[in-house]
Design a protein around this motif. Structure first.
Motif, PDB file in Angstrom:
ATOM      1  N   LEU A   1       0.441   9.688 -11.216  1.00 49.10           N
ATOM      2  CA  LEU A   1       1.765  10.116 -10.774  1.00 49.10           C
ATOM      3  C   LEU A   1       2.548   8.931 -10.219  1.00 49.10           C
ATOM      4  CD1 LEU A   1       3.938  12.187  -9.983  1.00 49.10           C
ATOM      5  CD2 LEU A   1       2.643  12.570  -7.859  1.00 49.10           C
ATOM      6  N   VAL A   2       1.900   8.152  -9.356  1.00 48.87           N
ATOM      7  CA  VAL A   2       2.570   7.002  -8.748  1.00 48.87           C
ATOM      8  C   VAL A   2       2.977   5.999  -9.824  1.00 48.87           C
ATOM      9  CG1 VAL A   2       2.249   5.035  -7.197  1.00 48.87           C
ATOM     10  CG2 VAL A   2       1.421   7.310  -6.543  1.00 48.87           C
ATOM     11  N   ARG A   3       2.091   5.776 -10.787  1.00 50.75           N
ATOM     12  CA  ARG A   3       2.398   4.815 -11.855  1.00 50.75           C
ATOM     13  C   ARG A   3       3.610   5.273 -12.667  1.00 50.75           C
ATOM     14  NH1 ARG A   3      -2.847   3.454 -14.604  1.00 50.75           N
ATOM     15  NH2 ARG A   3      -3.058   2.013 -12.846  1.00 50.75           N
ATOM     16  N   SER A   4       3.709   6.581 -12.917  1.00 51.40           N
ATOM     17  CA  SER A   4       4.854   7.089 -13.679  1.00 51.40           C
ATOM     18  C   SER A   4       6.162   6.870 -12.916  1.00 51.40           C
ATOM     19  CB  SER A   4       4.663   8.575 -13.999  1.00 51.40           C
ATOM     20  OG  SER A   4       4.754   9.374 -12.820  1.00 51.40           O
ATOM     21  N   ARG A   5       6.112   6.976 -11.585  1.00 49.66           N
ATOM     22  CA  ARG A   5       7.313   6.742 -10.782  1.00 49.66           C
ATOM     23  C   ARG A   5       7.726   5.274 -10.860  1.00 49.66           C
ATOM     24  NH1 ARG A   5       7.926  10.916  -7.008  1.00 49.66           N
ATOM     25  NH2 ARG A   5       7.288  12.825  -8.075  1.00 49.66           N
TER      26      ARG A   5
ATOM     27  N   ARG B   1       0.870  -1.179   0.000  1.00 50.11           N
ATOM     28  CA  ARG B   1       0.000   0.000   0.000  1.00 50.11           C
ATOM     29  C   ARG B   1       0.909   1.232   0.000  1.00 50.11           C
ATOM     30  NH1 ARG B   1      -5.238  -0.971   2.153  1.00 50.11           N
ATOM     31  NH2 ARG B   1      -5.211   1.050   3.195  1.00 50.11           N
ATOM     32  N   PHE B   2       1.033   1.876  -1.155  1.00 49.36           N
ATOM     33  CA  PHE B   2       2.013   2.956  -1.267  1.00 49.36           C
ATOM     34  C   PHE B   2       1.423   4.341  -0.993  1.00 49.36           C
ATOM     35  CE2 PHE B   2       4.187   6.259  -3.739  1.00 49.36           C
ATOM     36  CZ  PHE B   2       5.446   6.178  -3.168  1.00 49.36           C
ATOM     37  N   SER B   3       0.315   4.663  -1.592  1.00 52.60           N
ATOM     38  CA  SER B   3      -0.222   6.033  -1.485  1.00 52.60           C
ATOM     39  C   SER B   3      -1.730   6.004  -1.334  1.00 52.60           C
ATOM     40  CB  SER B   3       0.168   6.860  -2.716  1.00 52.60           C
ATOM     41  OG  SER B   3      -0.211   6.186  -3.911  1.00 52.60           O
TER      42      SER B   3
ATOM     43  N   LEU C   1      -0.601  -0.657  -4.393  1.00 50.85           N
ATOM     44  CA  LEU C   1      -1.936  -0.075  -4.289  1.00 50.85           C
ATOM     45  C   LEU C   1      -1.829   1.433  -4.097  1.00 50.85           C
ATOM     46  CD1 LEU C   1      -3.545  -2.721  -1.910  1.00 50.85           C
ATOM     47  CD2 LEU C   1      -3.344  -2.771  -4.398  1.00 50.85           C
ATOM     48  N   SER C   2      -2.621   2.189  -4.849  1.00 47.94           N
ATOM     49  CA  SER C   2      -2.561   3.651  -4.811  1.00 47.94           C
ATOM     50  C   SER C   2      -3.965   4.232  -4.880  1.00 47.94           C
ATOM     51  CB  SER C   2      -1.726   4.168  -5.997  1.00 47.94           C
ATOM     52  OG  SER C   2      -1.817   5.574  -6.122  1.00 47.94           O
ATOM     53  N   ASP C   3      -4.164   5.379  -4.222  1.00 49.39           N
ATOM     54  CA  ASP C   3      -5.422   6.094  -4.380  1.00 49.39           C
ATOM     55  C   ASP C   3      -5.548   6.546  -5.835  1.00 49.39           C
ATOM     56  OD1 ASP C   3      -6.930   8.960  -4.296  1.00 49.39           O
ATOM     57  OD2 ASP C   3      -7.705   7.632  -2.750  1.00 49.39           O
TER      58      ASP C   3
END
Length: 265
Positions: free
Chosen positions: A65-69, A14-16, A57-59
């Motif tokens: 943004l998270v996926r691009s990272r 669970r990242f963001s 897992l991200s909101d």
């Protein structure tokens, strides 16, 4: 036959996700991604198991943004998939999970926070432990690990009491139905499942200023761990850092442990 094959392995992070209704800030994402790059990612790249999948897992509001990272990252032994999860709703792009599933039915899902690390053999040992479950559902309890104070470099070996489900564990799923369970307190996941204990050092839990539940009774988790070591507290409750055995590591042993986990402090 598929039931004769070892279960596939999913590392779930669970990242963001939203915390108390708030979406993580961009600054928080930047800081946590840097910790993940230096702590979590190297330990996954060092895994002796191969062909595992890392599901992050991200909101949905920050998922692009998270996926691009995470597109910048690679795993020699596995894949990386960022999955949007809306609090109270669940996965908003279920097709992504089917892509990870790839027709497989039996899974071990290993939980890993985005600022912690797994021992190189952890995933391999978690799969081997499923032999004791005779093909059924169960929990693989990773009860022993290392606490790392990120600022000072101090380290303690920690052992959770027997059958206590701490934040490090794997769940064996004989079917794919619950392989991506994304909600709830992790301690609710055990229920009445049989438990297999792995007593080897399996993880590093990092204590730092940015821990989400960092403030406890006016002190940081790190401060309360130090007080416990000094005998000033009976435990560090109320938190998931319930400790039965906590032993400080000598500096030489601490340096060796960092190297073993590939952590880039």
């Amino acid at each position: 036959m598929t039931e004769d094959l070892p279960p596939a392995v999913i590392v779930k992070t669970r990242f963001s996700m939203r915390w108390r209704g708030e979406t993580p800030s961009l600054d928080w994402i930047d800081e946590r991604f840097e910790l993940l790059r230096r702590i979590t990612l190297p330990s996954l790249r060092a895994q002796t198991a191969s062909n595992f999948d890392w599901v992050v897992l991200s909101d949905p509001d920050v998922c692009p943004l998270v996926r691009s990272r995470f597109e910048e990252l690679s795993l020699p032994g596995g894949t990386v998939t960022v999955v949007p999860v809306r609090a109270g709703v669940g996965v908003t792009e279920p097709g992504l999970l089917e892509g990870v599933r790839r027709g497989r039915e039996r899974f071990v899902t290993v939980r890993l926070d985005s600022d912690d690390a797994l021992a190189a053999s952890c995933l391999e040992k978690s799969v081997a432990a499923t032999d004791q479950l005779a093909g059924g559902a169960g929990l693989i309890n990773l009860s022993r690990g290392i606490v790392l104070d990120w600022e000072s470099g101090d380290m303690w070996e920690r052992k959770f009491r027997e059958r206590y489900q701490g934040p490090f564990y794997g769940l064996m799923h004989p079917t794919a139905q619950r392989m991506f369970d994304t909600g709830g307190d992790h301690r609710q996941a055990r229920g009445d499942l049989p438990v297999v204990e792995i007593d080897d050092v399996s993880w590093v839990q990092t204590v730092h200023a940015g821990n989400i539940d960092n403030r406890i009774v006016g002190q940081t988790v790190a401060e309360r761990v130090k007080l416990f070591v000094k005998g000033a507290l009976d435990s560090v409750a109320p938190t998931n850092l319930v400790i039965d055995d906590l032993e400080r590591l000598e500096q030489s042993d601490a340096s060796r442990r960092l190297s073993e986990f590939s952590i880039q402090r």
